[in-house]
Design a protein around this motif. Sequence first.
Motif, PDB file in Angstrom:
ATOM      1  N   ALA A 125       0.834  -1.072   0.081  1.00 11.63           N
ATOM      2  CA  ALA A 125       0.025  -0.045   0.103  1.00 11.63           C
ATOM      3  C   ALA A 125       0.776   1.335  -0.034  1.00 11.63           C
ATOM      4  O   ALA A 125       0.576   2.181  -0.904  1.00 11.63           O
ATOM      5  CB  ALA A 125      -0.899   0.232   1.300  1.00 11.63           C
ATOM      6  N   LEU A 126       1.958   1.398   0.636  1.00  8.43           N
ATOM      7  CA  LEU A 126       2.740   2.505   0.720  1.00  8.43           C
ATOM      8  C   LEU A 126       3.388   2.737  -0.714  1.00  8.43           C
ATOM      9  O   LEU A 126       3.749   3.836  -0.967  1.00  8.43           O
ATOM     10  CB  LEU A 126       3.829   2.331   1.975  1.00  8.43           C
ATOM     11  N   GLN A 127       3.712   1.630  -1.219  1.00  9.05           N
ATOM     12  CA  GLN A 127       4.428   1.750  -2.496  1.00  9.05           C
ATOM     13  C   GLN A 127       3.641   1.735  -3.791  1.00  9.05           C
ATOM     14  O   GLN A 127       3.973   1.877  -4.798  1.00  9.05           O
ATOM     15  CB  GLN A 127       5.603   0.661  -2.672  1.00  9.05           C
ATOM     16  N   GLY A 128       2.140   1.603  -3.487  1.00  6.13           N
ATOM     17  CA  GLY A 128       1.292   1.803  -4.413  1.00  6.13           C
ATOM     18  C   GLY A 128       1.107   0.566  -5.327  1.00  6.13           C
ATOM     19  O   GLY A 128       0.795   0.612  -6.636  1.00  6.13           O
ATOM     20  N   VAL A 129       1.569  -0.493  -4.896  1.00  3.99           N
ATOM     21  CA  VAL A 129       1.507  -1.717  -5.875  1.00  3.99           C
ATOM     22  C   VAL A 129       0.055  -2.205  -5.894  1.00  3.99           C
ATOM     23  O   VAL A 129      -0.589  -2.296  -4.814  1.00  3.99           O
ATOM     24  CB  VAL A 129       2.529  -2.879  -4.940  1.00  3.99           C
ATOM     25  N   VAL A 130      -0.025  -2.443  -7.032  1.00  2.00           N
ATOM     26  CA  VAL A 130      -1.445  -2.946  -7.539  1.00  2.00           C
ATOM     27  C   VAL A 130      -1.378  -4.352  -7.908  1.00  2.00           C
ATOM     28  O   VAL A 130      -0.584  -4.792  -8.811  1.00  2.00           O
ATOM     29  CB  VAL A 130      -2.022  -2.361  -8.297  1.00  2.00           C
ATOM     30  N   THR A 131      -1.963  -5.324  -7.016  1.00  2.00           N
ATOM     31  CA  THR A 131      -1.903  -6.734  -7.332  1.00  2.00           C
ATOM     32  C   THR A 131      -3.243  -7.133  -8.315  1.00  2.00           C
ATOM     33  O   THR A 131      -3.944  -6.441  -8.454  1.00  2.00           O
ATOM     34  CB  THR A 131      -1.979  -7.702  -6.119  1.00  2.00           C
ATOM     35  N   GLN A 132      -2.886  -8.246  -8.849  1.00  2.00           N
ATOM     36  CA  GLN A 132      -4.086  -8.732 -10.017  1.00  2.00           C
ATOM     37  C   GLN A 132      -5.358  -8.918  -9.232  1.00  2.00           C
ATOM     38  O   GLN A 132      -6.270  -8.660  -9.691  1.00  2.00           O
ATOM     39  CB  GLN A 132      -3.486 -10.012 -10.525  1.00  2.00           C
ATOM     40  N   ARG A 133      -5.175  -9.520  -8.167  1.00  2.00           N
ATOM     41  CA  ARG A 133      -6.552  -9.882  -7.217  1.00  2.00           C
ATOM     42  C   ARG A 133      -6.252  -9.013  -6.089  1.00  2.00           C
ATOM     43  O   ARG A 133      -5.286  -8.780  -5.520  1.00  2.00           O
ATOM     44  CB  ARG A 133      -6.621 -11.293  -7.125  1.00  2.00           C
ATOM     45  N   PRO A 134      -7.426  -8.516  -5.374  1.00  2.00           N
ATOM     46  CA  PRO A 134      -7.401  -7.826  -4.153  1.00  2.00           C
ATOM     47  C   PRO A 134      -6.792  -8.548  -2.994  1.00  2.00           C
ATOM     48  O   PRO A 134      -7.206  -9.913  -2.864  1.00  2.00           O
ATOM     49  CB  PRO A 134      -8.678  -7.513  -3.936  1.00  2.00           C
ATOM     50  N   MET A 135      -5.897  -8.019  -2.299  1.00  2.00           N
ATOM     51  CA  MET A 135      -5.382  -8.635  -1.170  1.00  2.00           C
ATOM     52  C   MET A 135      -6.384  -8.553  -0.173  1.00  2.00           C
ATOM     53  O   MET A 135      -7.477  -7.695  -0.128  1.00  2.00           O
ATOM     54  CB  MET A 135      -3.909  -7.995  -0.794  1.00  2.00           C
TER      55      MET A 135
END
Length: 156
Positions: free
Chosen positions: A46-56
């Motif tokens: 979240a701090l790094q703005g990483v977007v995953t393919q599926r929601p964590m």
Amino acid sequence: MIELELVGVRVELPHNQPIVLLKEREGDRFLPIWIGAVEATSIAFALQGVVTQRPMTHDLMKDLLTGLSVSVDRIVVTALREGTFYAEIQMTSDGSSVIVSSRPSDAIALAVRATVPIFAEEAVLAEAGIEIEDDDEAEVEQFKEFLDSVSPEDFR
């Protein structure tokens, strides 16, 4: 209650234990909280703005609350008992206040996603807060440099 800012997460050596570090917005005390690897990864993403393919999990939690028209107002680290920290997620639903008990790591992961403030009770900071002396400022700067260079994969 004292407002805190999230300094970041790191892995404490030699035990490879993740830690989240919070600091008073207006003061010199830091609040270190040992957390699990999954939560550390979630906060780092979240701090790094990483977007995953599926929601964590914490993304899903935020999406569920948003879908139900519940606003997250803030999180509060409320207590430290027998070495365990406790927190609350304070929310508003249909004009009513809703408070849910939470692990601090989950509450912080949600707070980062919902961009809401983080607080701690004064008693928690009095017991577990640490002050970093001027001599230790270099160590804080090294910690900040580490946070700038760490990637979410470091927590797997």
